[in-house]
Write an enzyme that holds these catalytic residues in place. Structure first.
Site, short mmCIF file in Angstrom:
data_model
loop_
_atom_site.label_atom_id
_atom_site.label_comp_id
_atom_site.label_asym_id
_atom_site.label_seq_id
_atom_site.Cartn_x
_atom_site.Cartn_y
_atom_site.Cartn_z
N ALA A 68 -24.72 -1.21 25.98
CA ALA A 68 -25.63 -0.15 26.42
C ALA A 68 -25.00 0.57 27.59
CB ALA A 68 -26.97 -0.73 26.85
N LYS A 128 -22.22 -7.82 43.27
CA LYS A 128 -22.31 -8.57 44.54
C LYS A 128 -23.56 -8.22 45.33
CE LYS A 128 -19.43 -4.98 44.65
NZ LYS A 128 -18.14 -4.47 44.28
N LYS A 228 -20.09 -9.74 49.74
CA LYS A 228 -19.20 -10.79 49.21
C LYS A 228 -19.15 -11.99 50.16
CE LYS A 228 -16.43 -7.25 46.92
NZ LYS A 228 -15.35 -6.29 47.14
#
Ligand code: HSE
Length: 462
Positions: A68, A128, A228
């Protein structure tokens, strides 16, 4: 529905049938991809190009059954794979076993991942921001539904740092984690230092190369690195994800002057994420940092990332690699898919001892040394006579050995007394058997006084 405990998580689904005898018999695992941007299409391509190799590792085929994306971009080829513009069509597709959430952002990604989990599907994500800000909720939902949410690609692109900390260093009490975890920022600092380029100009290039976030202030203001670092700190210290408590300072205020002064003082300026456990609590901070120019991380340049982890048993270990880009990030996405797919294919299996399924090991032969290609350094001790050099180069030429560099040193000391002269040759790559033959002929020359000293050259392609 049966459940099996694997690595502390129960895994459930169709899919947990009775293990069959041969890995070749397992049904294909179906993958649905949400998002065909840099990482989404990179992952699609890697799943196609390494299809056979991946099947040997997992024990069954990995098939992309549904993708998609708002649009399929020019140059993207998804063959006859089922295509939707609505990512929820993938999540609600009963055929799909693993949903790849590669949309980025939170607004659509969060409800999408929660819906996938509610539908009993495993999720692999590179997001993240999503994990750092909503991971606690997502992992709780996944545990309740006995599905996995894997996120290796969310930190440091192609470097398997999640696996390294969570599994490889599991025996350690981790003391600190520090590193360069934003490629765009490192690329900007490197170009500013090495080429004196302007900040804005380099940022534009990073965007064109597909390194930068959709909103590049995330890169330069340290938000991406903070996402992160939040994740790394959680798995290093066993704490909930706490993005909002991360101290964040960007690189946009740094000037050429700061970079020059750092150089003069023997330092480099790097945009580091640092998380350290202290007696009073855990440091969680992202900011420009002076680091010694002799430290390993100081030489990590361009878009490359590096993470150093200090554990009480292993000491400091360093992980280096491409932190952004289509293929490196896809490498991490696909590694997660493999982990999940192995459990789907056969929940009682563990990671195969030799990484590939035992019944799919390859029969490729190990090359005898004579069949290895290498470049060579040769030190030839010749008599100081006319024509020696041409005899040697003629022999090398007869064996199609290309010379890269040649040095004939003035004889000194014992060599001078014995009228010997060292000839140093650096060659290009050649088959070892050709080099063996050439060396044998060179040693047979009456003007060559000793056995030829040969050292093979290996060039690390980084
Ligand atoms: N914008 C990120 C970077 C992409 O430059 O590191 C990879 O997370």
């Amino acid at each position: 529905m049966p459940t099996f405990w694997v690595a502390g998580l129960a895994v459930a689904g169709r899919r947990l049938g009775v293990p069959l005898l041969s890995s070749n018999d397992y049904a294909p695992v179906k993958i649905g991809i949400c998002g065909l941007g840099t990482v989404g299409y990179g992952s699609y391509r890697l799943l196609q190009s390494n299809r056979q190799e991946l099947a040997r590792r997992v024990g069954c085929e990995l098939v992309v059954s549904h993708v998609a994306s708002r649009r399929v971009r020019e140059g993207q080829d998804i063959g006859d794979t089922r295509y939707s513009t609505d990512p929820f069509a993938v999540v609600n597709d009963p055929e799909v076993d693993i949903v790849l959430e590669l949309l980025g952002g939170i607004d659509v990604a969060l409800p999408l991942v929660l819906q996938a989990i509610a539908n009993g599907k495993h999720v692999v994500t590179a997001n993240k921001a999503l994990i750092a800000q909503h991971g606690n909720e997502i992992f709780a939902a996944a545990a309740a539904q006995n599905v996995l949410v894997a996120y290796e690609a969310s930190v440091a692109g192609g470097i398997p740092i999640i696996k390294a900390i969570r599994e490889g260093l599991a025996g350690n009490h981790i003391q600190w984690v520090a590193g360069i975890i934003n490629g765009t920022g490192n690329f900007i600092l490197t170009e500013m230092r090495e080429k004196g380029r302007a900040f804005a100009d380099v940022l534009q290039e990073a965007q064109a190369l597909g390194y930068a976030e959709a909103d590049p202030t995330f890169d330069i203001e340290g938000i991406d690195a903070a996402h992160k670092l939040t994740i790394l700190a959680s798995i290093a210290f066993g704490i909930p994800l706490q993005f909002s408590k991360t101290y964040t300072e960007g690189i946009s205020q740094l000037t050429q002057q700061d970079i020059r002064y750092a150089d003069e003082l023997g330092y480099r300026i790097k945009h580091l994420g640092i998380s350290r456990k202290t007696e009073n609590g855990i440091e969680l901070r992202v900011h420009p940092t002076f680091i010694d120019e002799d430290s390993l991380i100081a030489s990590v340049n361009g878009v490359m990332n590096a993470v150093m982890v200090n554990g009480d048993a292993a000491g400091s270990t360093l992980y280096y690699g491409a932190g952004a880009g289509a293929a490196p990030t896809a490498s991490a996405v696909v590694a997660d898919i493999i982990d999940v797919a192995r459990l789907i294919a056969n929940p009682q299996s563990s990671v195969p001892a030799l990484a590939f399924q035992g019944d799919r090991l390859s029969g490729l032969p190990i090359l005898p040394m004579a069949q290895v290609r290498s470049a060579y350094y040769l030190r030839i001790t010749a008599l100081d006579q006319v024509g020696v050099l041409s005899d040697i180069t003629e022999i090398l030429g007869d064996h199609a050995i290309n010379i890269e560099a040649i040095i004939q040193k003035e004889p000194r000391g014992v060599d001078a007394d014995n009228q010997r002269v060292p000839v140093i040759i650096l060659t290009r790559e050649v088959l070892e058997q050709e080099m063996n033959a050439a060396i044998a002929q060179i040693e047979a020359l009456p003007t060559v006084a000793e056995r030829v000293m040969r050292v093979r050259v290996f060039r690390f392609d980084v």
